[in-house]
Scaffold this motif. Structure first.
Motif, PDB file in Angstrom:
ATOM      1  N   LEU A 177      -1.281   6.257   6.067  1.00  0.00           N
ATOM      2  CA  LEU A 177      -1.281   7.402   5.170  1.00  0.00           C
ATOM      3  C   LEU A 177      -0.847   8.664   5.910  1.00  0.00           C
ATOM      4  N   LEU A 178      -1.354   8.843   7.122  1.00  0.00           N
ATOM      5  CA  LEU A 178      -0.991  10.020   7.912  1.00  0.00           C
ATOM      6  C   LEU A 178       0.481  10.005   8.295  1.00  0.00           C
ATOM      7  N   GLN A 214      15.266   9.918  -5.672  1.00  0.00           N
ATOM      8  CA  GLN A 214      14.759   9.723  -4.328  1.00  0.00           C
ATOM      9  C   GLN A 214      14.487   8.233  -4.164  1.00  0.00           C
ATOM     10  N   VAL A 215      15.113   7.650  -3.152  1.00  0.00           N
ATOM     11  CA  VAL A 215      15.045   6.210  -2.944  1.00  0.00           C
ATOM     12  C   VAL A 215      14.271   5.922  -1.667  1.00  0.00           C
ATOM     13  N   PHE A 216      13.237   5.103  -1.787  1.00  0.00           N
ATOM     14  CA  PHE A 216      12.470   4.657  -0.624  1.00  0.00           C
ATOM     15  C   PHE A 216      12.800   3.190  -0.370  1.00  0.00           C
ATOM     16  N   VAL A 217      13.269   2.897   0.835  1.00  0.00           N
ATOM     17  CA  VAL A 217      13.575   1.527   1.225  1.00  0.00           C
ATOM     18  C   VAL A 217      12.494   1.077   2.190  1.00  0.00           C
ATOM     19  N   VAL A 218      11.635   0.154   1.738  1.00  0.00           N
ATOM     20  CA  VAL A 218      10.484  -0.296   2.517  1.00  0.00           C
ATOM     21  C   VAL A 218      10.763  -1.723   2.984  1.00  0.00           C
ATOM     22  N   GLU A 256       0.825  -1.205   0.000  1.00  0.00           N
ATOM     23  CA  GLU A 256       0.000   0.000   0.000  1.00  0.00           C
ATOM     24  C   GLU A 256       0.863   1.261   0.000  1.00  0.00           C
ATOM     25  N   ILE A 257       1.952   1.235   0.761  1.00  0.00           N
ATOM     26  CA  ILE A 257       2.864   2.382   0.779  1.00  0.00           C
ATOM     27  C   ILE A 257       3.465   2.589  -0.606  1.00  0.00           C
TER      28      ILE A 257
END
Length: 322
Positions: free
Chosen positions: A314-315, A210-214, A131-132
């Motif tokens: 989400l918040l 921009q790198v997002f590590v989830v 979802e993120i």
């Protein structure tokens, strides 16, 4: 693997999915539905931390669309940028300086190793991660930027950044399939460790991206984290950690049955307080290592829980991106 429970959550508001959708897996339809929630994500405009491009607007000055300031003319300045009004008013030659608008490709690194297919409350960590990823994907496309992803389990799927909607749908489809079948398809013996995967990420992350590590960051050794630190030298890295309350504080209710929903079952005796305390200390130490790492390298750290609702996630994501 999940703690046996009769609890069941509903899907996204306005969307009725299949049984288990949004709890143990994410359907493509549910990820598409998240596009309507993107407006809640207000990404604050920030200047880049690295020398290269990032977050749309760079502190480096050049010929661009937005006027930044007027300053004294210096040898070598382009005469076409002379600010004649300020020059006439001050009696000294001034030149206009502009802020450059630069592209900011976004790259998602998604952890879909066995430990992500786990929850005792709410939803699997893999579902929260999906979802993120969907929210970040829709937001990036709305900003007009390119987005790509690396999906990591026992295999490695790499999708190059693109602004194409068809490429975005392909990424979401692959992600959905992994959340649905990944837990049974994963072969731990063939799994790639975080150090190897993040070394590969460092090679493909473009300067200024921009790198997002989830991830849940289990087995995130100092050597592995060093790869993320090296990426942060030329890109902006945001850490999104997902954990389950059971992993932080074990209940004291005695025997607990864990199952993957299939043939594999495990009974765990939690009656010994000494064992629970040691486990808690190790969990807190791992969490502290990640928090200290994010502070040392000034990397945003967004902490999510499987017990969080979709609105809560989400918040938190919106606040973490400010």
């Amino acid at each position: 693997m999940a703690m046996q429970s009769g609890a069941r959550q509903t899907g996204q508001a306005g969307y009725i999915g299949q049984q288990g959708d949004g709890i143990v897996f994410s359907s493509l339809q549910s990820l598409l539905h998240l596009q309507g929630q993107v407006r809640t994500l207000v990404l604050a405009k920030r200047h880049i931390r690295a020398r290269h491009a990032g977050l749309h607007r760079s502190v480096h000055k050049g010929r661009g669309m937005d006027f930044a300031e007027s300053r004294m003319y210096q040898p070598g300045d382009d005469i076409r940028t002379i600010d004649w009004r300020v020059t006439a008013r001050s009696g000294r030659v001034h030149t206009k300086v502009f802020e450059e608008e630069r592209e900011k490709p976004v790259l998602l690194w998604m952890d879909l190793r066995p430990s992500m297919f786990f929850a005792t409350r709410g939803r699997f960590k893999s579902v929260v991660a999906a979802e993120i990823a969907a929210l970040l994907l829709w937001k990036t496309l709305e900003d007009g930027d390119r987005i790509g992803g690396i999906l990591q389990n026992s295999s490695h799927i790499e999708l190059k950044p693109s602004r194409s909607r068809s490429a975005a749908l392909h990424l979401l489809r692959e992600l959905s399939e992994m959340t649905r079948h990944g837990a049974t398809a994963i072969n731990p013996a063939r799994g790639e460790d975080l150090q190897s995967s993040w070394t590969r990420l460092r090679r493909v992350a473009q300067a200024g991206s921009q790198v997002f590590v989830v991830s849940d960051f289990r087995q995130a050794t100092p050597t592995a984290l060093r790869q993320l630190a090296m990426i942060s030298r030329h890109s902006q890295v945001t850490l999104v950690v997902i954990h389950d309350p059971f992993e932080d504080n074990l209940p004291s209710q005695g025997n607990v049955r864990l199952t993957d929903g299939g043939k594999r079952k495990l009974w765990v005796n939690l009656g010994l307080s000494l064992w629970r305390n040691r486990y808690h200390e190790r969990a807190q130490q791992s969490r502290k290592v990640l928090q200290d790492f994010s502070r040392s390298y000034r990397l945003p750290l967004i902490e999510l829980s499987t017990a969080d609702t979709s609105n809560a996630c989400l918040l938190k994501l919106s606040r973490g991106l400010r």
